[in-house]
Design a protein around this motif. Structure first.
Motif, short mmCIF file in Angstrom:
data_model
loop_
_atom_site.label_atom_id
_atom_site.label_comp_id
_atom_site.label_asym_id
_atom_site.label_seq_id
_atom_site.Cartn_x
_atom_site.Cartn_y
_atom_site.Cartn_z
N ARG A 196 0.85 -1.19 0.00
CA ARG A 196 0.00 0.00 0.00
C ARG A 196 0.89 1.24 0.00
NH1 ARG A 196 -4.99 1.14 -0.10
NH2 ARG A 196 -5.44 -1.09 -0.10
N GLY A 197 0.63 2.13 -0.95
CA GLY A 197 1.46 3.31 -1.12
C GLY A 197 0.78 4.59 -0.66
N THR A 198 0.14 5.28 -1.60
CA THR A 198 -0.43 6.59 -1.29
C THR A 198 -1.94 6.62 -1.44
OG1 THR A 198 -0.18 7.35 -3.58
CG2 THR A 198 1.67 7.73 -2.09
N GLN A 199 -2.52 7.68 -0.88
CA GLN A 199 -3.93 8.01 -1.11
C GLN A 199 -4.04 9.51 -1.22
OE1 GLN A 199 -7.03 6.10 1.25
NE2 GLN A 199 -8.16 8.03 1.40
N GLY A 200 -4.60 9.96 -2.35
CA GLY A 200 -4.75 11.40 -2.54
C GLY A 200 -3.42 12.13 -2.53
N ARG A 201 -3.41 13.28 -1.87
CA ARG A 201 -2.21 14.12 -1.85
C ARG A 201 -1.59 14.23 -0.46
NH1 ARG A 201 -6.65 17.58 -2.30
NH2 ARG A 201 -6.84 19.20 -0.68
N SER A 202 -2.02 13.34 0.48
CA SER A 202 -1.50 13.51 1.84
C SER A 202 -1.16 12.22 2.57
CB SER A 202 -2.50 14.30 2.69
OG SER A 202 -3.75 13.62 2.73
N TYR A 203 -1.75 11.07 2.18
CA TYR A 203 -1.51 9.84 2.93
C TYR A 203 -0.43 8.99 2.27
CZ TYR A 203 -1.98 5.16 4.85
OH TYR A 203 -1.71 3.94 5.40
N PHE A 204 0.52 8.53 3.09
CA PHE A 204 1.57 7.62 2.62
C PHE A 204 1.76 6.56 3.70
CE2 PHE A 204 6.30 6.79 2.00
CZ PHE A 204 6.10 5.99 0.87
N ASP A 205 1.67 5.29 3.31
CA ASP A 205 1.79 4.20 4.28
C ASP A 205 3.15 4.22 4.95
OD1 ASP A 205 0.27 1.36 4.87
OD2 ASP A 205 2.44 1.15 4.96
N ASP A 206 3.15 4.14 6.28
CA ASP A 206 4.38 4.26 7.06
C ASP A 206 5.41 3.17 6.74
OD1 ASP A 206 3.42 6.49 8.35
OD2 ASP A 206 2.73 5.41 10.13
N ASP A 207 4.93 1.99 6.35
CA ASP A 207 5.84 0.87 6.15
C ASP A 207 6.17 0.58 4.69
OD1 ASP A 207 6.02 0.48 8.85
OD2 ASP A 207 4.48 -1.08 8.93
N TYR A 208 5.72 1.42 3.78
CA TYR A 208 5.94 1.16 2.35
C TYR A 208 7.43 1.01 2.03
CZ TYR A 208 6.07 1.56 -2.69
OH TYR A 208 6.32 1.32 -4.02
N LEU A 209 8.21 1.98 2.41
CA LEU A 209 9.64 1.97 2.05
C LEU A 209 10.38 0.82 2.72
CD1 LEU A 209 10.40 5.80 2.17
CD2 LEU A 209 9.98 4.37 0.16
N THR A 210 10.00 0.50 3.95
CA THR A 210 10.63 -0.62 4.66
C THR A 210 10.36 -1.93 3.94
OG1 THR A 210 10.41 0.50 6.79
CG2 THR A 210 10.74 -1.88 6.84
N TYR A 211 9.09 -2.16 3.60
CA TYR A 211 8.74 -3.38 2.87
C TYR A 211 9.45 -3.44 1.52
CZ TYR A 211 4.87 -4.61 6.05
OH TYR A 211 4.11 -4.99 7.12
N ARG A 212 9.51 -2.31 0.84
CA ARG A 212 10.13 -2.29 -0.49
C ARG A 212 11.61 -2.65 -0.41
NH1 ARG A 212 9.82 3.08 -4.18
NH2 ARG A 212 11.48 3.74 -2.77
N ASP A 213 12.28 -2.18 0.61
CA ASP A 213 13.69 -2.53 0.80
C ASP A 213 13.85 -4.01 1.13
OD1 ASP A 213 14.45 0.06 0.29
OD2 ASP A 213 14.65 0.62 2.41
N ILE B 31 11.91 -6.55 0.47
CA ILE B 31 11.49 -7.50 -0.55
C ILE B 31 12.59 -7.76 -1.57
CG2 ILE B 31 10.50 -6.01 -2.35
CD1 ILE B 31 8.03 -7.88 -2.20
N LEU B 32 13.57 -6.87 -1.65
CA LEU B 32 14.68 -7.08 -2.57
C LEU B 32 15.51 -8.30 -2.19
CD1 LEU B 32 15.88 -3.38 -3.04
CD2 LEU B 32 14.45 -4.75 -4.57
N GLY B 33 15.40 -8.72 -0.92
CA GLY B 33 16.13 -9.90 -0.48
C GLY B 33 15.37 -11.19 -0.68
N THR B 34 14.23 -11.13 -1.36
CA THR B 34 13.42 -12.32 -1.64
C THR B 34 13.31 -12.53 -3.14
OG1 THR B 34 11.25 -11.24 -1.85
CG2 THR B 34 12.06 -11.68 0.39
N LYS B 35 12.60 -13.59 -3.53
CA LYS B 35 12.35 -13.86 -4.94
C LYS B 35 10.94 -13.42 -5.35
CE LYS B 35 15.39 -17.89 -4.93
NZ LYS B 35 15.48 -19.37 -5.11
N MET B 36 10.23 -12.78 -4.44
CA MET B 36 8.86 -12.37 -4.73
C MET B 36 8.83 -11.09 -5.57
SD MET B 36 6.85 -13.09 -1.11
CE MET B 36 7.93 -12.00 -0.15
#
Length: 235
Positions: A73-90, A92-97
């Motif tokens: 889950r990333g953004t909604q509108g012009r103000s909401y950004f999921d707190d864990d997006y960047l952590t998960y994205r980093d 997941i690079l260590g997996t094959k998913m």
């Protein structure tokens, strides 16, 4: 006439009955503890949604238990950004998913505002899966759909695949190569919908914090098609 008293018969029957009931409950409990799969029992690849509400999720455990892709889950509108997006994205690079990004389209922001905020927070590293645009509201009109289509076009100009979570009847308002996703208990038409969100209350076996309330989806094509577009399977 002799009468034979089988003093062990009744206890044996009771023991067998208790054992049978125990096995039945064990079987039911085991089913509840398994990964939630599509009702039709077939799936080319299983995916889940990840967001800040789950807390820590071991992505390697997800992979080990048959999850082939995740949507963050990333953004909604012009103000909401999921707190864990960047952590998960980093992580997941260590997996094959494979992974993709979700945008909730708000009726309180313009297409340009959605786009600018998305690019500021997420950027171009959105994953190999289509960017999933879903309505942030339950009731919307045609003007809302047209604005969502404008936002989708802006993302496509960045050479991004896009997928929208609205009925296929709105297809004519989107660019021809925009994909569609839908929910429900019944598998959707493979020619109309690329992905199927088959439950919003699933679970993944042996993954802490994923015992319930998980949005799960599957690629609505063949294994070969999935591999060609998005990469290898983990199961």
């Amino acid at each position: 006439m002799k009468r034979f008293h089988h003093k062990f018969t009744l206890p044996a029957i009771l023991i067998l009955l208790v054992a049978a009931i125990g096995l039945l409950f064990a079987g039911i409990n085991n089913m509840r503890n398994q990964t939630t799969l599509p009702p039709n029992g077939t799936a080319s690849a299983i995916g889940v949604e990840l967001n800040q509400s789950f807390g820590y999720i071991d992505l390697h455990e997800l992979q080990a238990n048959g999850v082939s892709f995740v949507y963050l889950r990333g953004t909604q509108g012009r103000s909401y950004f999921d707190d864990d997006y960047l952590t998960y994205r980093d992580q997941i690079l260590g997996t094959k998913m494979a992974f993709g990004t979700i945008v909730a389209y708000s009726n309180e922001s313009t297409p340009l505002q959605h786009y600018q905020f998305f690019m500021k927070k997420v950027g171009t590293n959105t994953g190999s899966l289509p960017i999933w645009i879903e309505p942030a509201i339950d009731d919307y009109d045609l003007n809302y759909i047209k604005q969502m289509a404008q936002f989708a076009s802006m993302l496509q100009q960045q050479n991004k695949r896009v997928m929208v979570d609205v009925d296929i009847k709105y297809k004519k308002y989107f660019a021809h190569d925009v994909q569609f996703i839908t929910g429900g208990r019944k598998a959707p038409n493979k020619l109309q919908y690329s992905f199927w969100r088959y439950t919003n209350n699933g679970r993944v076996k042996s993954v802490r914090n994923f015992e319930n309330g998980v949005t799960m989806l599957t690629y609505n094509g063949t294994v070969t098609q999935y591999k060609e577009k998005y990469g290898q399977l983990t199961q």
